[in-house]
Write a protein that holds these residues in place. Structure first.
Motif, PDB file in Angstrom:
ATOM      1  N   GLY A  78       0.822  -1.207   0.000  1.00 17.82           N
ATOM      2  CA  GLY A  78       0.000   0.000   0.000  1.00 17.82           C
ATOM      3  C   GLY A  78       0.856   1.256   0.000  1.00 17.82           C
ATOM      4  N   ARG A  79       1.949   1.219   0.754  1.00 18.57           N
ATOM      5  CA  ARG A  79       2.846   2.373   0.814  1.00 18.57           C
ATOM      6  C   ARG A  79       3.524   2.616  -0.534  1.00 18.57           C
ATOM      7  NH1 ARG A  79       5.441   1.881   5.928  1.00 18.57           N
ATOM      8  NH2 ARG A  79       3.467   2.749   6.592  1.00 18.57           N
ATOM      9  N   PHE A 118      11.405   8.981  -3.327  1.00 16.30           N
ATOM     10  CA  PHE A 118      12.015   7.860  -4.046  1.00 16.30           C
ATOM     11  C   PHE A 118      12.682   6.888  -3.068  1.00 16.30           C
ATOM     12  CE2 PHE A 118      11.971  10.580  -7.913  1.00 16.30           C
ATOM     13  CZ  PHE A 118      11.369   9.673  -8.784  1.00 16.30           C
ATOM     14  N   ARG A 119      13.399   7.430  -2.090  1.00 20.31           N
ATOM     15  CA  ARG A 119      14.062   6.574  -1.099  1.00 20.31           C
ATOM     16  C   ARG A 119      13.028   5.815  -0.261  1.00 20.31           C
ATOM     17  NH1 ARG A 119      17.449  11.037  -1.070  1.00 20.31           N
ATOM     18  NH2 ARG A 119      16.519  11.924   0.797  1.00 20.31           N
ATOM     19  N   MET A 120      11.966   6.501   0.113  1.00 16.30           N
ATOM     20  CA  MET A 120      10.917   5.851   0.895  1.00 16.30           C
ATOM     21  C   MET A 120      10.259   4.740   0.083  1.00 16.30           C
ATOM     22  SD  MET A 120       9.247   9.237   2.685  1.00 16.30           S
ATOM     23  CE  MET A 120       7.808   8.394   3.288  1.00 16.30           C
ATOM     24  N   GLN A 121       9.995   5.016  -1.183  1.00 14.97           N
ATOM     25  CA  GLN A 121       9.363   4.014  -2.027  1.00 14.97           C
ATOM     26  C   GLN A 121      10.296   2.818  -2.232  1.00 14.97           C
ATOM     27  OE1 GLN A 121       8.612   4.733  -6.212  1.00 14.97           O
ATOM     28  NE2 GLN A 121       6.557   3.861  -5.979  1.00 14.97           N
ATOM     29  N   ASP A 122      11.574   3.080  -2.438  1.00 13.22           N
ATOM     30  CA  ASP A 122      12.537   2.005  -2.614  1.00 13.22           C
ATOM     31  C   ASP A 122      12.569   1.103  -1.380  1.00 13.22           C
ATOM     32  OD1 ASP A 122      14.685   0.701  -4.118  1.00 13.22           O
ATOM     33  OD2 ASP A 122      15.988   1.470  -2.537  1.00 13.22           O
ATOM     34  N   ALA A 123      12.547   1.698  -0.199  1.00  9.53           N
ATOM     35  CA  ALA A 123      12.533   0.910   1.037  1.00  9.53           C
ATOM     36  C   ALA A 123      11.257   0.076   1.138  1.00  9.53           C
ATOM     37  CB  ALA A 123      12.666   1.828   2.249  1.00  9.53           C
ATOM     38  N   ALA A 124      10.125   0.660   0.767  1.00  8.00           N
ATOM     39  CA  ALA A 124       8.850  -0.081   0.817  1.00  8.00           C
ATOM     40  C   ALA A 124       8.843  -1.221  -0.192  1.00  8.00           C
ATOM     41  CB  ALA A 124       7.682   0.876   0.564  1.00  8.00           C
ATOM     42  N   ARG A 163       2.311   2.013  -3.440  1.00 12.61           N
ATOM     43  CA  ARG A 163       1.304   2.619  -4.326  1.00 12.61           C
ATOM     44  C   ARG A 163       0.995   4.063  -3.937  1.00 12.61           C
ATOM     45  NH1 ARG A 163      -2.109  -2.968  -4.468  1.00 12.61           N
ATOM     46  NH2 ARG A 163      -0.713  -4.046  -5.902  1.00 12.61           N
ATOM     47  N   GLN A 164       0.916   4.337  -2.641  1.00 13.45           N
ATOM     48  CA  GLN A 164       0.660   5.709  -2.192  1.00 13.45           C
ATOM     49  C   GLN A 164       1.812   6.633  -2.572  1.00 13.45           C
ATOM     50  OE1 GLN A 164       0.068   4.604   1.918  1.00 13.45           O
ATOM     51  NE2 GLN A 164      -2.137   5.022   1.801  1.00 13.45           N
ATOM     52  N   LEU A 165       3.027   6.146  -2.406  1.00 10.41           N
ATOM     53  CA  LEU A 165       4.193   6.963  -2.766  1.00 10.41           C
ATOM     54  C   LEU A 165       4.271   7.179  -4.273  1.00 10.41           C
ATOM     55  CD1 LEU A 165       6.712   5.452  -0.233  1.00 10.41           C
ATOM     56  CD2 LEU A 165       5.934   7.837  -0.292  1.00 10.41           C
ATOM     57  N   GLU A 166       3.878   6.190  -5.047  1.00 11.97           N
ATOM     58  CA  GLU A 166       3.867   6.362  -6.510  1.00 11.97           C
ATOM     59  C   GLU A 166       2.910   7.478  -6.903  1.00 11.97           C
ATOM     60  OE1 GLU A 166       4.948   5.884 -10.428  1.00 11.97           O
ATOM     61  OE2 GLU A 166       5.910   5.108  -8.620  1.00 11.97           O
ATOM     62  N   ALA A 167       1.757   7.531  -6.252  1.00 10.09           N
ATOM     63  CA  ALA A 167       0.803   8.602  -6.540  1.00 10.09           C
ATOM     64  C   ALA A 167       1.398   9.966  -6.202  1.00 10.09           C
ATOM     65  CB  ALA A 167      -0.498   8.379  -5.761  1.00 10.09           C
ATOM     66  N   LEU A 168       2.115  10.054  -5.099  1.00  9.40           N
ATOM     67  CA  LEU A 168       2.759  11.313  -4.727  1.00  9.40           C
ATOM     68  C   LEU A 168       3.867  11.681  -5.716  1.00  9.40           C
ATOM     69  CD1 LEU A 168       3.056  10.853  -0.859  1.00  9.40           C
ATOM     70  CD2 LEU A 168       1.491  12.388  -2.094  1.00  9.40           C
ATOM     71  N   LEU A 169       4.596  10.688  -6.192  1.00  9.16           N
ATOM     72  CA  LEU A 169       5.687  10.941  -7.137  1.00  9.16           C
ATOM     73  C   LEU A 169       5.177  11.388  -8.504  1.00  9.16           C
ATOM     74  CD1 LEU A 169       8.086   8.052  -6.149  1.00  9.16           C
ATOM     75  CD2 LEU A 169       8.594  10.505  -6.041  1.00  9.16           C
ATOM     76  N   LEU A 170       3.952  11.055  -8.823  1.00 13.00           N
ATOM     77  CA  LEU A 170       3.375  11.524 -10.084  1.00 13.00           C
ATOM     78  C   LEU A 170       3.146  13.035 -10.052  1.00 13.00           C
ATOM     79  CD1 LEU A 170       0.803   8.685 -10.862  1.00 13.00           C
ATOM     80  CD2 LEU A 170       2.975   9.131 -12.030  1.00 13.00           C
ATOM     81  N   ASP A 171       2.939  13.565  -8.841  1.00 13.46           N
ATOM     82  CA  ASP A 171       2.708  15.000  -8.685  1.00 13.46           C
ATOM     83  C   ASP A 171       3.994  15.804  -8.566  1.00 13.46           C
ATOM     84  OD1 ASP A 171      -0.037  14.699  -8.810  1.00 13.46           O
ATOM     85  OD2 ASP A 171      -0.245  14.513  -6.633  1.00 13.46           O
ATOM     86  N   SER A 172       4.998  15.239  -7.904  1.00  6.93           N
ATOM     87  CA  SER A 172       6.257  15.968  -7.739  1.00  6.93           C
ATOM     88  C   SER A 172       7.409  14.985  -7.570  1.00  6.93           C
ATOM     89  CB  SER A 172       6.191  16.894  -6.534  1.00  6.93           C
ATOM     90  OG  SER A 172       6.139  16.144  -5.341  1.00  6.93           O
TER      91      SER A 172
END
Length: 124
Positions: free
Chosen positions: A62-63, A80-86, A65-74
Motif C-alpha cells: 500500500g505504501r 524515491f528513497r521511501m518508495q525504494d525501502a517499501a 502505491r501511495q508513494l507512486e501517486a505522490l511521485l506523479l505530482d512531484s
C-alpha cells in the motif's frame, strides 16, 4: 527430465477461509489483502500466527502505491528513497509468504520432515 515441482503440504492449523482485511489498512493495502488472500488460503500455508506478516506485507505494498501517486505530482528524492525501502520490504515479506515465483518453487521445510537425528551430518 524433471518431475513436477513439489507443492507445500497443507498445514493442519492453516486458515481455511478468506478473512476480511483489518479496517485500519489503507485502501491500497486492503486491495492487496483481497488480491492475495484467496491464493494463500487455497495453498493452506497461513496460520493465525502469520497474519501479522500478511498485514505488514499489505502495508508495504500500500505504501509503494501511495508513494507512486505522490511521485506523479512531484519529483522528490525523499519519496524515491521511501518508495525504494517499501519495495524492498514488500519483496522480502512476499517471499516469506510464498507470493513470489522463487519462493513457490522451493521445497517446503516442515517439522515432520525431520528424521529425528540430532546430528544431521552424522559427525561423531
Amino acid at each position: 527430465m524433471r518431475g513436477p515441482k513439489p507443492q507445500p503440504r497443507p498445514m493442519a492449523n492453516a486458515i481455511a477461509t478468506a478473512i476480511n482485511p483489518p479496517s485500519w489498512l489503507s485502501k491500497h493495502a486492503k486491495h492487496e489483502w483481497r488480491r492475495v488472500m484467496p491464493e494463500i488460503v487455497k495453498r493452506r500455508t497461513l496460520t493465525d500466527a502469520d497474519l501479522g506478516g500478511l498485514e505488514n506485507y499489505c502495508v508495504a505494498i500500500g505504501r509503494v502505491r501511495q508513494l507512486e501517486a505522490l511521485l506523479l505530482d512531484s519529483v522528490d528524492p525523499k519519496l524515491f528513497r521511501m518508495q525504494d525501502a517499501a519495495i524492498k520490504t514488500s519483496r522480502q515479506l512476499a517471499a516469506e509468504l510464498g507470493l513470489t515465483p522463487v519462493s513457490r518453487s522451493r521445497p517446503a521445510v516442515r517439522k515432520d520432515d525431520d528424521d529425528g537425528d540430532a546430528n544431521p551430518l552424522n559427525i561423531s
